[in-house]
Design a protein around this motif. Structure first.
Motif, PDB file in Angstrom:
ATOM      1  N   ARG A   1       0.982  -1.158  -0.153  1.00 16.11           N
ATOM      2  CA  ARG A   1       0.027  -0.035   0.019  1.00 16.11           C
ATOM      3  C   ARG A   1       0.971   1.197  -0.007  1.00 16.11           C
ATOM      4  NH1 ARG A   1      -4.145  -2.855   4.072  1.00 16.11           N
ATOM      5  NH2 ARG A   1      -5.665  -3.436   2.635  1.00 16.11           N
ATOM      6  N   GLU A   2       2.164   1.205   0.947  1.00 17.07           N
ATOM      7  CA  GLU A   2       2.846   2.327   0.656  1.00 17.07           C
ATOM      8  C   GLU A   2       3.560   2.695  -0.454  1.00 17.07           C
ATOM      9  OE1 GLU A   2       5.478   1.387   4.003  1.00 17.07           O
ATOM     10  OE2 GLU A   2       3.937   1.640   5.465  1.00 17.07           O
ATOM     11  N   VAL A   3       3.985   1.440  -1.226  1.00 18.99           N
ATOM     12  CA  VAL A   3       4.925   1.442  -2.354  1.00 18.99           C
ATOM     13  C   VAL A   3       3.766   1.828  -3.658  1.00 18.99           C
ATOM     14  CG1 VAL A   3       5.881  -0.097  -4.026  1.00 18.99           C
ATOM     15  CG2 VAL A   3       6.559  -0.239  -1.782  1.00 18.99           C
TER      16      VAL A   3
ATOM     17  N   GLU B   1      10.624  -1.816 -12.412  1.00 19.07           N
ATOM     18  CA  GLU B   1      11.440  -2.860 -11.606  1.00 19.07           C
ATOM     19  C   GLU B   1      10.777  -3.190 -10.265  1.00 19.07           C
ATOM     20  OE1 GLU B   1      13.362  -5.389 -12.845  1.00 19.07           O
ATOM     21  OE2 GLU B   1      12.775  -4.515 -14.609  1.00 19.07           O
ATOM     22  N   GLU B   2      10.482  -2.032  -9.467  1.00 13.61           N
ATOM     23  CA  GLU B   2       9.975  -2.095  -8.241  1.00 13.61           C
ATOM     24  C   GLU B   2       8.622  -2.697  -8.389  1.00 13.61           C
ATOM     25  OE1 GLU B   2      11.400   0.853  -9.660  1.00 13.61           O
ATOM     26  OE2 GLU B   2      13.109   1.200  -8.146  1.00 13.61           O
ATOM     27  N   LEU B   3       7.858  -2.355  -9.134  1.00 13.76           N
ATOM     28  CA  LEU B   3       6.638  -2.832  -9.294  1.00 13.76           C
ATOM     29  C   LEU B   3       6.627  -4.462  -9.474  1.00 13.76           C
ATOM     30  CD1 LEU B   3       4.311  -0.268 -11.074  1.00 13.76           C
ATOM     31  CD2 LEU B   3       4.032  -1.166  -8.856  1.00 13.76           C
ATOM     32  N   ARG B   4       7.400  -4.758 -10.338  1.00 11.03           N
ATOM     33  CA  ARG B   4       7.841  -6.183 -10.562  1.00 11.03           C
ATOM     34  C   ARG B   4       8.145  -7.015  -9.584  1.00 11.03           C
ATOM     35  NH1 ARG B   4       8.707  -8.282 -15.943  1.00 11.03           N
ATOM     36  NH2 ARG B   4       8.972  -6.297 -16.417  1.00 11.03           N
ATOM     37  N   LEU B   5       8.988  -6.244  -8.573  1.00  5.74           N
ATOM     38  CA  LEU B   5       9.539  -7.176  -7.525  1.00  5.74           C
ATOM     39  C   LEU B   5       8.253  -7.313  -6.563  1.00  5.74           C
ATOM     40  CD1 LEU B   5      11.597  -8.347  -5.591  1.00  5.74           C
ATOM     41  CD2 LEU B   5      12.080  -5.978  -5.068  1.00  5.74           C
ATOM     42  N   LEU B   6       7.465  -6.097  -6.326  1.00  7.52           N
ATOM     43  CA  LEU B   6       6.413  -6.096  -5.331  1.00  7.52           C
ATOM     44  C   LEU B   6       5.450  -7.107  -5.835  1.00  7.52           C
ATOM     45  CD1 LEU B   6       4.820  -5.016  -3.067  1.00  7.52           C
ATOM     46  CD2 LEU B   6       3.992  -3.211  -4.612  1.00  7.52           C
ATOM     47  N   SER B   7       4.955  -7.172  -7.187  1.00  9.34           N
ATOM     48  CA  SER B   7       4.268  -8.158  -7.651  1.00  9.34           C
ATOM     49  C   SER B   7       4.597  -9.529  -7.398  1.00  9.34           C
ATOM     50  CB  SER B   7       3.958  -7.949  -9.171  1.00  9.34           C
ATOM     51  OG  SER B   7       3.412  -6.621  -9.479  1.00  9.34           O
ATOM     52  N   THR B   8       5.829  -9.913  -7.428  1.00 15.70           N
ATOM     53  CA  THR B   8       6.339 -11.204  -7.396  1.00 15.70           C
ATOM     54  C   THR B   8       6.421 -11.549  -5.852  1.00 15.70           C
ATOM     55  OG1 THR B   8       7.781 -11.164  -9.119  1.00 15.70           O
ATOM     56  CG2 THR B   8       8.496 -12.603  -7.621  1.00 15.70           C
ATOM     57  N   ASP B   9       6.620 -10.659  -4.682  1.00 12.73           N
ATOM     58  CA  ASP B   9       6.510 -10.961  -3.870  1.00 12.73           C
ATOM     59  C   ASP B   9       5.007 -11.022  -3.079  1.00 12.73           C
ATOM     60  OD1 ASP B   9       9.099 -10.606  -3.618  1.00 12.73           O
ATOM     61  OD2 ASP B   9       9.234  -8.663  -2.583  1.00 12.73           O
TER      62      ASP B   9
END
Length: 115
Positions: free
Chosen positions: A54-56, A65-73
């Protein structure tokens, strides 16, 4: 909770990625306690990750890349949560015969319950 003679889906996979199951009537054994602790930790990680997500997402300058990492997590956390839900759902006792309708629709509530 009534113990069942069914297999318990454990919150981890085997070395080949296949689901692991525990066959035990005793819900207080060491492997059952380890599974309970692991499930609780997985759900805690999911809660923390959701708060972080929610913060991100609120950060308008977030890169691809940050969105991709967040999506993976998030996908991993959702996988764990669904496995916990499946495992716990299979361990629930069957509903009492008086609440079953036999038509596959589940229990019927009194009319007053719908408001």
């Amino acid at each position: 909770m009534t113990p069942h003679n069914e297999l318990r889906l454990l919150p981890w996979s085997g070395p080949d990625g296949k689901p692991c199951f525990l066959s035990a009537d005793d819900t207080g054994g060491p492997l059952s306690r380890l599974a309970d602790t692991t499930e609780a930790a997985q759900l805690d990680v999911g809660r923390e990750l959701l708060e972080h997500a929610r913060e991100v997402i609120a950060d308008e300058e977030l890169g691809r890349e940050e969105l991709r990492l967040l999506s993976t997590d998030l996908a991993g956390a959702l996988h764990d949560a669904l496995r916990v839900a499946d495992s716990r759902g299979h361990r629930l006792p069957d509903p009492a015969p008086a609440t079953r309708t036999g038509d596959g629709e589940g229990p019927r509530l009194p009319a007053a319950a719908s408001g």
